[in-house]
Design a protein around this motif. Structure first.
Motif, mmCIF file in Angstrom:
data_model
loop_
_atom_site.group_PDB
_atom_site.id
_atom_site.type_symbol
_atom_site.label_atom_id
_atom_site.label_comp_id
_atom_site.label_asym_id
_atom_site.label_seq_id
_atom_site.Cartn_x
_atom_site.Cartn_y
_atom_site.Cartn_z
ATOM 1 N N THR A 3 -92.088 -38.485 -87.036
ATOM 2 C CA THR A 3 -92.206 -37.366 -87.978
ATOM 3 C C THR A 3 -92.677 -36.094 -87.294
ATOM 4 N N LEU A 4 -93.729 -36.198 -86.497
ATOM 5 C CA LEU A 4 -94.273 -35.045 -85.788
ATOM 6 C C LEU A 4 -93.567 -34.806 -84.462
ATOM 7 N N GLY A 5 -93.411 -35.856 -83.674
ATOM 8 C CA GLY A 5 -92.850 -35.708 -82.335
ATOM 9 C C GLY A 5 -91.466 -35.091 -82.312
ATOM 10 N N ARG A 6 -90.633 -35.421 -83.299
ATOM 11 C CA ARG A 6 -89.290 -34.858 -83.374
ATOM 12 C C ARG A 6 -89.343 -33.341 -83.530
ATOM 13 N N LEU A 7 -90.255 -32.855 -84.374
ATOM 14 C CA LEU A 7 -90.377 -31.419 -84.590
ATOM 15 C C LEU A 7 -90.981 -30.710 -83.374
ATOM 16 N N VAL A 8 -91.930 -31.360 -82.722
ATOM 17 C CA VAL A 8 -92.498 -30.791 -81.496
ATOM 18 C C VAL A 8 -91.403 -30.651 -80.440
ATOM 19 N N THR A 9 -90.604 -31.694 -80.298
ATOM 20 C CA THR A 9 -89.508 -31.674 -79.324
ATOM 21 C C THR A 9 -88.542 -30.528 -79.605
ATOM 22 N N GLU A 10 -88.163 -30.352 -80.871
ATOM 23 C CA GLU A 10 -87.248 -29.277 -81.237
ATOM 24 C C GLU A 10 -87.798 -27.914 -80.859
ATOM 25 N N ARG A 11 -89.072 -27.697 -81.121
ATOM 26 C CA ARG A 11 -89.677 -26.386 -80.851
ATOM 27 C C ARG A 11 -89.811 -26.131 -79.357
ATOM 28 N N LEU A 12 -90.150 -27.142 -78.607
ATOM 29 C CA LEU A 12 -90.271 -26.973 -77.164
ATOM 30 C C LEU A 12 -88.917 -26.681 -76.526
ATOM 31 N N ARG A 13 -87.893 -27.374 -76.974
ATOM 32 C CA ARG A 13 -86.556 -27.125 -76.426
ATOM 33 C C ARG A 13 -86.053 -25.742 -76.814
ATOM 34 N N ALA A 14 -86.367 -25.322 -78.036
ATOM 35 C CA ALA A 14 -85.965 -23.985 -78.471
ATOM 36 C C ALA A 14 -86.622 -22.903 -77.631
ATOM 37 N N ALA A 15 -87.813 -23.225 -77.098
ATOM 38 C CA ALA A 15 -88.535 -22.272 -76.256
ATOM 39 C C ALA A 15 -88.061 -22.325 -74.802
ATOM 40 N N GLY A 16 -87.118 -23.207 -74.502
ATOM 41 C CA GLY A 16 -86.537 -23.245 -73.168
ATOM 42 C C GLY A 16 -87.098 -24.299 -72.235
ATOM 43 N N HIS A 17 -87.983 -25.152 -72.720
ATOM 44 C CA HIS A 17 -88.566 -26.183 -71.868
ATOM 45 C C HIS A 17 -87.620 -27.372 -71.733
ATOM 46 N N GLU A 18 -87.727 -28.046 -70.602
ATOM 47 C CA GLU A 18 -87.033 -29.326 -70.431
ATOM 48 C C GLU A 18 -87.920 -30.395 -71.064
ATOM 49 N N VAL A 19 -87.394 -31.106 -72.035
ATOM 50 C CA VAL A 19 -88.215 -32.055 -72.787
ATOM 51 C C VAL A 19 -87.643 -33.462 -72.662
ATOM 52 N N ARG A 20 -88.508 -34.399 -72.328
ATOM 53 C CA ARG A 20 -88.153 -35.808 -72.323
ATOM 54 C C ARG A 20 -88.785 -36.458 -73.564
ATOM 55 N N VAL A 21 -88.030 -37.312 -74.215
ATOM 56 C CA VAL A 21 -88.506 -38.001 -75.412
ATOM 57 C C VAL A 21 -88.762 -39.458 -75.075
ATOM 58 N N LEU A 22 -89.998 -39.882 -75.297
ATOM 59 C CA LEU A 22 -90.362 -41.274 -75.059
ATOM 60 C C LEU A 22 -90.649 -41.937 -76.400
ATOM 61 N N SER A 23 -89.981 -43.059 -76.639
ATOM 62 C CA SER A 23 -90.299 -43.931 -77.771
ATOM 63 C C SER A 23 -89.792 -45.317 -77.411
ATOM 64 N N ARG A 24 -90.042 -46.267 -78.263
ATOM 65 C CA ARG A 24 -89.652 -47.640 -77.924
ATOM 66 C C ARG A 24 -88.132 -47.832 -77.880
ATOM 67 N N HIS A 25 -87.383 -46.953 -78.554
ATOM 68 C CA HIS A 25 -85.942 -47.186 -78.657
ATOM 69 C C HIS A 25 -85.084 -46.014 -78.195
ATOM 70 N N ALA A 26 -85.700 -44.921 -77.716
ATOM 71 C CA ALA A 26 -84.930 -43.734 -77.339
ATOM 72 C C ALA A 26 -84.612 -43.749 -75.845
ATOM 73 N N GLN A 27 -83.346 -43.912 -75.517
ATOM 74 C CA GLN A 27 -82.918 -43.868 -74.115
ATOM 75 C C GLN A 27 -82.844 -42.412 -73.654
ATOM 76 N N PRO A 28 -83.096 -42.124 -72.367
ATOM 77 C CA PRO A 28 -83.304 -43.095 -71.292
ATOM 78 C C PRO A 28 -84.768 -43.499 -71.092
ATOM 79 N N TYR A 29 -85.663 -43.044 -71.968
ATOM 80 C CA TYR A 29 -87.084 -43.357 -71.794
ATOM 81 C C TYR A 29 -87.577 -44.229 -72.942
#
Length: 246
Positions: A12-38
């Motif tokens: 719920t939170l992490g998805r929105l944080v990821t969106e905002r960081l990417r919109a700001a131009g950062h390279e973002v990796r997403v880690l969760s139990r089921h999200a590849q490649p991490y």
């Protein structure tokens, strides 16, 4: 721009944080139990976690599990971050973890302390509970003929998108330690929020306030989870409900 890892990045939170960081131009990796490649279970750690943090400058730790395991997950994450030379670890916590003797809150406080003592640059943000949590709670309670609520408890929910915005700002900045708490715009009774939910969804249910017992309940009744002096949130519970269908 910074390479940032967001744990719990599909939540719920992490998805929105990821969106905002990417919109700001950062390279973002997403880690969760089921999200590849991490795809990593933080409670187990291992080579997958080391690969996820390799080359990362900042970690935003949003992953959490209310049924347990947060301490072990944080222990593994901190160890991997040290090995990788991560410069900044940002952690989302909850207002009242040091005042309410609730098991989940105690675990969050233990993780805060672990991060503070990690030797890494760190930032901890505490917020009140999200509107989404109340919606899920009331949706479950409304399945019964009577909505039973803990008597005498007030709450101060906040819009998750506002918290995501703040976390993204903190992740892009230097380590700041414990920053000012964020609270929702209104402090109201649980019953008030429940009736607003029932009205918005067209459900008709009697609402009954039930006295409970125990130290955690007493702390909630005393407002240990509230921060009225930091009512910085803008979106109300009704605003949240207006954007939902159920």
């Amino acid at each position: 721009m910074t390479t940032i890892l967001v744990t719990g990045g599909t939540g719920t939170l992490g998805r929105l944080v990821t969106e905002r960081l990417r919109a700001a131009g950062h390279e973002v990796r997403v880690l969760s139990r089921h999200a590849q490649p991490y795809a990593v279970d933080l409670r187990k750690g291992g080579a997958g976690l080391d690969a996820a943090v390799d080359g990362v400058e900042t970690v935003v730790h949003c992953a959490t599990n209310q049924t347990g395991g947060d301490r072990k997950a944080a222990e593994n994450l901190v160890a991997a971050a040290r090995r990788a030379g991560v410069r900044h670890l940002v952690y989302i916590s909850i207002v009242g973890v040091d005042r309410v003797p609730f098991p989940y809150y105690r675990a969050k406080l233990a993780v805060e302390q672990m991060i503070e003592e990690s030797g890494l640059g760190w930032t901890v943000l505490r917020t009140t509970q999200f509107h989404d949590l109340l919606v899920r709670l009331f949706r479950a309670l409304a399945k019964l003929p009577v909505v039973l609520l803990p008597a005498g408890v007030r709450d101060q929910p906040i819009e998750v998108a506002e918290v995501a915005e703040r976390l993204a700002e903190l992740a892009a900045a230097a380590p700041a330690g414990r920053v000012e708490d964020m609270g929702g715009p209104e402090t109201r009774t649980f019953e008030s929020f429940a009736r607003a939910y029932l009205k918005s969804t067209g459900r008709r249910r009697p609402v009954v306030n039930v006295p409970l017992w125990g130290r955690a309940y007493r702390a909630f009744r005393e407002g240990g989870h509230l921060v009225p002096e930091r009512a910085v949130g803008k979106g109300t519970f009704e605003d949240c409900l207006a954007g939902r269908k159920s």
